[in-house]
Scaffold this active site. Structure first.
Site, PDB file in Angstrom:
ATOM      1  N   TYR A 108     -43.706 -98.223 -12.431  1.00  0.00           N
ATOM      2  CA  TYR A 108     -44.123 -98.819 -13.699  1.00  0.00           C
ATOM      3  C   TYR A 108     -44.063-100.332 -13.560  1.00  0.00           C
ATOM      4  CZ  TYR A 108     -45.625 -98.757 -18.449  1.00  0.00           C
ATOM      5  OH  TYR A 108     -46.397 -98.929 -19.564  1.00  0.00           O
ATOM      6  N   ARG A 161     -56.182-103.033 -23.441  1.00  0.00           N
ATOM      7  CA  ARG A 161     -55.169-104.091 -23.345  1.00  0.00           C
ATOM      8  C   ARG A 161     -54.027-103.604 -22.454  1.00  0.00           C
ATOM      9  NH1 ARG A 161     -50.418-105.859 -24.577  1.00  0.00           N
ATOM     10  NH2 ARG A 161     -49.893-103.770 -25.300  1.00  0.00           N
ATOM     11  N   LYS A 179     -46.105 -93.818 -17.547  1.00  0.00           N
ATOM     12  CA  LYS A 179     -45.247 -93.538 -18.701  1.00  0.00           C
ATOM     13  C   LYS A 179     -44.703 -92.111 -18.654  1.00  0.00           C
ATOM     14  CE  LYS A 179     -45.458 -97.252 -21.483  1.00  0.00           C
ATOM     15  NZ  LYS A 179     -44.342 -97.939 -22.136  1.00  0.00           N
ATOM     16  N   GLU A 250     -50.994 -95.903 -26.288  1.00  0.00           N
ATOM     17  CA  GLU A 250     -50.475 -96.854 -25.312  1.00  0.00           C
ATOM     18  C   GLU A 250     -51.542 -97.868 -24.912  1.00  0.00           C
ATOM     19  OE1 GLU A 250     -47.413 -98.474 -23.440  1.00  0.00           O
ATOM     20  OE2 GLU A 250     -47.192 -96.472 -24.312  1.00  0.00           O
ATOM     21  N   ASP A 251     -51.204 -99.141 -25.010  1.00  0.00           N
ATOM     22  CA  ASP A 251     -52.040-100.236 -24.519  1.00  0.00           C
ATOM     23  C   ASP A 251     -53.443-100.253 -25.140  1.00  0.00           C
ATOM     24  OD1 ASP A 251     -49.871-100.987 -23.104  1.00  0.00           O
ATOM     25  OD2 ASP A 251     -50.794-100.936 -21.130  1.00  0.00           O
ATOM     26  N   ASP A 273     -46.319 -96.980 -28.774  1.00  0.00           N
ATOM     27  CA  ASP A 273     -45.168 -97.506 -28.037  1.00  0.00           C
ATOM     28  C   ASP A 273     -45.150 -99.022 -28.012  1.00  0.00           C
ATOM     29  OD1 ASP A 273     -42.815 -97.101 -26.393  1.00  0.00           O
ATOM     30  OD2 ASP A 273     -44.026 -97.811 -24.714  1.00  0.00           O
ATOM     31  N   ASP A 274     -46.318 -99.658 -27.962  1.00  0.00           N
ATOM     32  CA  ASP A 274     -46.372-101.124 -27.923  1.00  0.00           C
ATOM     33  C   ASP A 274     -45.889-101.733 -29.228  1.00  0.00           C
ATOM     34  OD1 ASP A 274     -47.739-101.331 -25.270  1.00  0.00           O
ATOM     35  OD2 ASP A 274     -49.291-100.258 -26.355  1.00  0.00           O
ATOM     36  N   ASN A 413     -45.062-108.762 -19.752  1.00  0.00           N
ATOM     37  CA  ASN A 413     -45.157-108.289 -18.385  1.00  0.00           C
ATOM     38  C   ASN A 413     -46.628-108.091 -18.037  1.00  0.00           C
ATOM     39  OD1 ASN A 413     -45.847-105.651 -19.473  1.00  0.00           O
ATOM     40  ND2 ASN A 413     -43.657-105.305 -19.776  1.00  0.00           N
ATOM     41  N   ASN A 457     -36.947-103.094 -21.489  1.00  0.00           N
ATOM     42  CA  ASN A 457     -38.106-102.267 -21.169  1.00  0.00           C
ATOM     43  C   ASN A 457     -38.151-101.047 -22.075  1.00  0.00           C
ATOM     44  OD1 ASN A 457     -39.782-100.218 -19.639  1.00  0.00           O
ATOM     45  ND2 ASN A 457     -40.004-101.987 -18.292  1.00  0.00           N
TER      46      ASN A 457
END
Length: 557
Positions: A108, A161, A179, A250-251, A273-274, A413, A457
């Site tokens: 990850y 993203r 993930k 996610e993202d 999650d973000d 990150n 994290n």
């Protein structure tokens, strides 16, 4: 299908479909490589297909690590571990679980970012499910092609993203696969219960569209009704094919992330999650830091560098925590400020995005972050805007002048996007910064004192949260669950951790931490009437019983 879980002998005779010979060696869920016993080799047609020596799993781990450590390039290490995953699933997870400090930064962040950028060039075998814009009208049919029916959690991205790297289109598949590997390694969610999904709606990244090795749709991104209809079809198909499955977004880019969360969070068990996972891990880090400063949360002032989904999610959870501690909501919001690409987010600025408005306060415009620090005198700065080196010496020294123990969280990150390094934070604050980061940094020695920074994290939060949701078949994922997860994580930090500057526990303890988080999430689910099962007498023991352990079983007596 037989599951490699806790060792012992597989009960009952092998079914007729059980593979033999090379077919068995090529099935990563069943393959044990050189660890097949003499009896298994005889019965399962493996005699002569393997070297004569029967290895233990421990010997196999040693062999993997020897070769892993021989490689200098993180990307080469990533490829090596992915290849191991393709051959021997149990061994892959055993290596990660026993050596998380070495392997998690590879599978990850930060290495997964490079892997996504190079995805079409390092691709070896498919992992996960691709649902594309070409599948409109038949998404459920596509999802039924997945070979396992006991899927309990889906991680989905549309690749717009990826970390701080932007639009990587279908190359973002490395994120959901990474993930879900962490779900198994950090919280024991069985691999068969995890499904990575890439929703390929195209990409606006010109370099990818021109790359002959790019693996996604070669078209501009879907938007508007076409995008919404595809997502709605996916959500409906997911619940049809895998009833009650948890969806982790996610993202996604901010313009979709907030909207999708609002649209579905009261209809299915889902979370972003973000937004929410990042918020929970950051709140946990803040609570740990406050054990050092001995000042209450209600007296803190937070300045965010960045005003997107991560910043908003963190601020919202901080506000909820301050309200729980007795502050009224308006006062709590007034303690959270944001700084975006145009400067300090203030009320007088026009055309503010909806998610920024609650944190747009009355103040004169400020276009320089260091000047914003001087004007607002925050106790904590939180970097989530992917602006590398934005926490300059001027910023850190100002924070150290204003605060005896400044809280400095450089959470962007991969490492190339970090707002500052651990060494900079400690050196420029004369060793007084309470530091956490989104990517790993080595220990720092300053004036004879050794600091051990740890990542803020999301892998500390989402695996345990997901385990809790799955274990009790939760109907929804609520803000109270994320609050409980954050407090459980903060409570797991020991005095010895704080003494060396660590605001989070060691990764070697992450499975135990995940059990604690899952149990607290489960308690909230029962308290809110959102659990789909009867309450077990011992929630912690019940959660632990759900966890996958990647030990080999014997297939024959």
């Amino acid at each position: 299908m037989p599951q490699q879980t806790t060792g012992g002998v597989l009960p009952g005779p092998l079914p007729e479909w059980f593979p033999r010979g090379l077919a068995l060696l090529r099935d990563p869920a069943l393959n044990k490589g050189s660890a097949f016993s003499e009896r298994e080799r005889e019965v399962l047609g493996l005699r002569g297909l393997l070297p004569p020596h029967v290895s233990t799993q421990e010997q196999q781990v040693d062999r993997v690590l020897e070769n892993f450590r021989r490689l200098d390039s993180p990307l080469e290490r990533y490829i090596m571990l992915e290849s191991l995953h393709d051959r021997n699933e149990a061994l892959y997870f055993r290596v990660i679980m026993e050596h998380p400090d070495e392997t998690m930064p590879v599978i990850y962040t930060p290495t997964v970012g490079v892997a996504c950028q190079q995805y079409g060039h390092i691709f070896r075998s498919p992992r996960g499910l691709y649902v594309s814009a070409q599948d409109r009208g038949r998404v459920a049919e596509v999802m039924r092609n997945w070979p396992y029916r006991d899927v309990r959690i889906i991680v989905i991205t549309d690749g717009e993203r990826i970390l701080g790297l932007g639009d990587l289109g279908a190359s973002g598949m490395g994120i959901p696969t990474g993930k879900l590997a962490l779900y198994t390694a950090c919280a024991g969610v069985h691999p068969r219960r995890c499904l990575p999904v890439m929703l390929d709606v195209g990409t606006n990244n010109a370099s990818l569209l021109e790359d002959p090795l790019y693996l996604g749709l070669r078209q501009r991104r879907l938007t508007g009704a076409a995008y919404n209809d595809l997502m709605a079809e996916f959500i409906a198909a997911g619940q049809e094919v895998f009833p009650g499955v948890v969806i982790q977004f996610e993202d996604f880019a901010s313009h979709n992330a907030f909207r999708l969360l609002r649209a579905y969070r009261e209809r299915i068990c889902c979370f972003n999650d973000d937004i929410q996972g990042t918020a929970a891990v950051t709140l946990a880090g803040v609570l740990s830091a406050l054990r050092v400063t001995a000042r209450p949360l209600s007296e803190q002032t937070f300045l965010f560098l960045g005003a997107g989904e991560a910043a908003t999610g963190i601020a919202d959870l901080l506000v909820s925590a301050m309200v729980a501690d007795g502050l009224d909501e308006a006062a709590a919001r007034g303690r959270c400020w944001m700084f975006d690409s145009k400067g300090l987010v203030v009320r007088e600025r026009g055309n503010l995005a909806e998610h920024k408005r609650p944190y747009a306060h009355a103040h004169a415009p400020v276009s320089d972050f260091a000047a914003a620090v001087e004007a607002l005198r925050p106790t904590a700065i939180i970097g989530v805007g992917a602006v590398a080196q934005a926490f300059t010496r001027e910023v850190i020294t100002a924070m150290a002048r204003i605060n005896e123990r400044p809280i400095v969280f450089a959470l962007s990150n991969p490492t190339s996007k970090a707002e500052c390094t651990a060494e900079q934070a400690y050196a420029w604050s004369e060793g007084r910064a309470l530091f956490a980061s989104g990517s790993p940094f080595d220990p720092v020695v300053l004036d004879g004192q050794r600091f051990v920074p740890r990542q803020g994290n999301n892998s500390y939060i989402f695996p345990g949260l997901g385990l809790g949701l799955i274990a009790v078949q939760a109907l929804r994922a609520t803000d109270a669950m994320f609050m409980a997860a954050a407090r459980a994580l903060a409570d797991s930090v020991q005095p010895a951790d704080l003494e060396q500057g660590s605001l989070f526990p060691a990764l070697s303890r992450v499975r135990d931490v995940s059990v604690g988080i899952a149990a607290e999430v489960a308690r909230v689910a029962f308290a809110e009437g959102l659990a789909g099962i009867d309450r077990p007498q011992d929630l912690t023991a019940f959660v632990r019983e759900q966890m996958y352990e990647p030990r080999y079983v014997s297939y024959v007596d």
